[in-house]
Design an enzyme around this catalytic site. Sequence first.
Site, PDB file in Angstrom:
ATOM      1  CB  VAL A 189      -4.044  -8.488   6.492  1.00 57.50           C
ATOM      2  CG1 VAL A 189      -3.934  -9.898   7.042  1.00 57.50           C
ATOM      3  CG2 VAL A 189      -3.794  -8.446   4.989  1.00 57.50           C
ATOM      4  CB  SER A 223       8.182 -10.577  -4.718  1.00 55.71           C
ATOM      5  OG  SER A 223       8.343 -10.893  -6.088  1.00 55.71           O
ATOM      6  CE1 TYR A 266       3.144  -9.729  -5.807  1.00 50.89           C
ATOM      7  CE2 TYR A 266       5.134  -9.469  -7.123  1.00 50.89           C
ATOM      8  CZ  TYR A 266       4.386 -10.182  -6.197  1.00 50.89           C
ATOM      9  OH  TYR A 266       4.892 -11.363  -5.687  1.00 50.89           O
ATOM     10  CB  ALA A 267       7.282  -3.752  -8.505  1.00 49.75           C
ATOM     11  CB  ALA A 268       5.028   0.082  -5.545  1.00 50.82           C
TER      12      ALA A 268
END
Length: 253
Positions: free
Chosen positions: A53, A132, A145-147
Amino acid sequence: MKRRVLITAGAGGIGRAMGEAFDAAGFGVWVSDVDEAALAACPDGWETRRTDVSDEAAVEALFAEVAGKWGGLDVLCINAGIAGPTESVENVALADWRACLGVTLDGAFLTAKHAIPLLKKGQAGSIVVTSSTAGQYGYPNRSPYAAAKWGVIGLMKTLAMELGGDGIRANAICPGAVEGPRMEGVLQREAAAKRMTRDQVYDGYASGTAMGRFVEARDIADMAVFLGSDASRLVSGQVIAVDGFTVNPDPKV
């Protein structure tokens, strides 16, 4: 005619559970993934295609094939993402940052971009984005990941605004800690980084929720089917946590 759903990263984990739940609800199911073995193991009757993707040409080819076989699309589940490194911000390599955002955020953008013309054909539809709880609270030692997960929420809300006039809704699901191989890898890496046991980290995640437990992939899949159904016809632009209610996003054990 069956309603049609496409799920990215749909051959395993949460995506596979989504496919099974939509199948049980009577949808035609199409899944994309980079795991060719997992794609080959998908149930008979599902459409499949290997797709990275983060590669726009590959995403464009995916939806060209969907247009040729199905003619349109009713539900899009943007589910692809990677965990990224377990490091403090000052120790995250730029290449690892870019890889995480490339799949999770760029991939969400590209998937939406090339799916929208198919959704517009029916002047109705639903986009379900997997974010998330890290996209609500942040996540120590997991900055890429958080960003990325915060970013997909911003994208979702913008899609809801842009596409509402076409009868298309967009919502985000925020899973908490989900039982399964992917989370097991996170537990092992965090245990090593924090000099704790795997079970201590697991218990920390569980105790950080009001219900004191991990969720299962089927819990996320059930919410995706609801958001893809007419039962949620006026639900749009929403961020819905399926996490047992996170009361402490960074529990210390």
